[in-house]
Design a protein around this motif. Sequence first.
Motif, short mmCIF file in Angstrom:
data_model
loop_
_atom_site.label_atom_id
_atom_site.label_comp_id
_atom_site.label_asym_id
_atom_site.label_seq_id
_atom_site.Cartn_x
_atom_site.Cartn_y
_atom_site.Cartn_z
N UNK A 2 35.48 82.64 19.05
CA UNK A 2 35.31 84.03 18.75
C UNK A 2 36.31 84.87 19.72
N UNK A 3 36.90 85.87 19.03
CA UNK A 3 37.93 86.58 19.96
C UNK A 3 37.30 88.14 19.99
N UNK A 4 37.60 88.77 20.91
CA UNK A 4 36.99 90.05 21.33
C UNK A 4 37.39 91.19 20.33
N UNK A 5 36.48 92.14 20.24
CA UNK A 5 36.50 93.05 19.30
C UNK A 5 36.76 92.73 17.86
N UNK A 6 36.37 91.77 17.41
CA UNK A 6 36.51 91.41 16.00
C UNK A 6 37.82 91.01 15.54
N UNK A 7 38.63 90.47 16.81
CA UNK A 7 40.17 90.34 16.38
C UNK A 7 40.05 88.98 15.40
N UNK A 8 40.98 89.25 14.39
CA UNK A 8 41.19 88.18 13.26
C UNK A 8 42.41 87.53 13.60
N UNK A 9 42.78 86.20 13.38
CA UNK A 9 44.00 85.58 13.31
C UNK A 9 44.22 85.26 11.89
N UNK A 10 45.41 85.88 11.54
CA UNK A 10 45.96 85.68 10.10
C UNK A 10 45.97 84.30 9.64
N UNK A 11 45.66 84.19 8.56
CA UNK A 11 45.59 82.69 8.15
C UNK A 11 46.95 81.88 8.17
N UNK A 12 46.98 80.79 8.57
CA UNK A 12 48.11 79.94 8.75
C UNK A 12 48.71 80.41 10.11
N UNK A 13 48.30 81.38 11.11
CA UNK A 13 48.88 81.29 12.21
C UNK A 13 47.86 81.03 13.40
N UNK A 14 48.14 81.05 14.60
CA UNK A 14 47.35 80.53 15.66
C UNK A 14 47.62 81.59 16.95
N UNK B 160 33.45 75.35 36.60
CA UNK B 160 32.00 75.25 35.78
C UNK B 160 32.06 76.11 34.54
N UNK B 161 31.73 75.81 33.40
CA UNK B 161 31.71 76.70 32.41
C UNK B 161 30.29 76.47 31.79
N UNK B 162 29.30 77.58 32.45
CA UNK B 162 27.84 77.35 31.93
C UNK B 162 27.53 78.86 31.32
N UNK B 163 28.35 79.75 31.01
CA UNK B 163 28.08 81.09 30.47
C UNK B 163 28.13 81.18 29.26
N UNK B 164 27.49 82.17 28.72
CA UNK B 164 27.82 82.28 27.13
C UNK B 164 28.62 83.56 26.97
N UNK B 165 28.94 83.87 25.78
CA UNK B 165 29.79 84.95 25.37
C UNK B 165 31.01 84.85 25.88
N UNK B 166 31.65 83.40 25.77
CA UNK B 166 32.80 83.00 26.10
C UNK B 166 33.92 83.63 24.76
N UNK B 167 34.94 84.16 25.21
CA UNK B 167 36.25 84.57 24.38
C UNK B 167 36.53 83.23 23.58
N UNK B 168 36.76 82.10 24.17
CA UNK B 168 37.54 81.17 23.58
C UNK B 168 36.65 80.15 23.30
N UNK B 169 35.66 79.91 24.15
CA UNK B 169 34.83 78.94 24.14
C UNK B 169 33.92 78.75 22.85
N UNK B 170 33.57 79.75 22.27
CA UNK B 170 32.87 79.85 21.00
C UNK B 170 33.86 80.04 19.75
#
Length: 189
Positions: free
Chosen positions: A128-140, A116-126
Amino acid sequence: MSPIRRRDARRGTAAVEFALVAPLLVLLAIGTAEMVVHLRTWFRLERTAAEVANVASQAETLAEADVNALFDAARMIAAPILAWSSGDGTAFTMISVVAGTANGGNRLCWTRSRGTVNGGNLVAGQGTLPNGFQVPAGQSVLVVEIVNRARPWSVGAASLFLGSAGPVRSYAILRPRLASLTNLDRPCP
């Protein structure tokens, strides 16, 4: 005062001291046991998220059956701690891929969850990644998140005195090794 009376007075003093200290010792023992359970749960889920992310990151492609096998692996690795539960909200696992965009942002390519996924502030569900982590363009990156709603300090009235902690949340973020994994059963939006 006779020696017998002094001995009896000392015995009474020791009994009173013990009566005053015993509840504190019991509370300390219960708190320690609860904290050990909480830390054990956290370590087990950390290991589970890392192992599942490691296995998934080695895949060249992922299909629904592969993702279902990853959920089953998470359950086996985490046992006896729940990695996901069936409908009661006790635990859930999410597996997602987040890709970097040309404008420097992140986009959620796909996500699957078990439990059951019913909570907010999910790492992947929204997406967004923790601590402002940005994935470089063209990567995953592959994100595995496991949440177990086990709470320490649940025995008796200990939460009234010592407070409580939130659910145990663990995640692992890895770059796929062989492919971007941005497609599962549909293209990345």
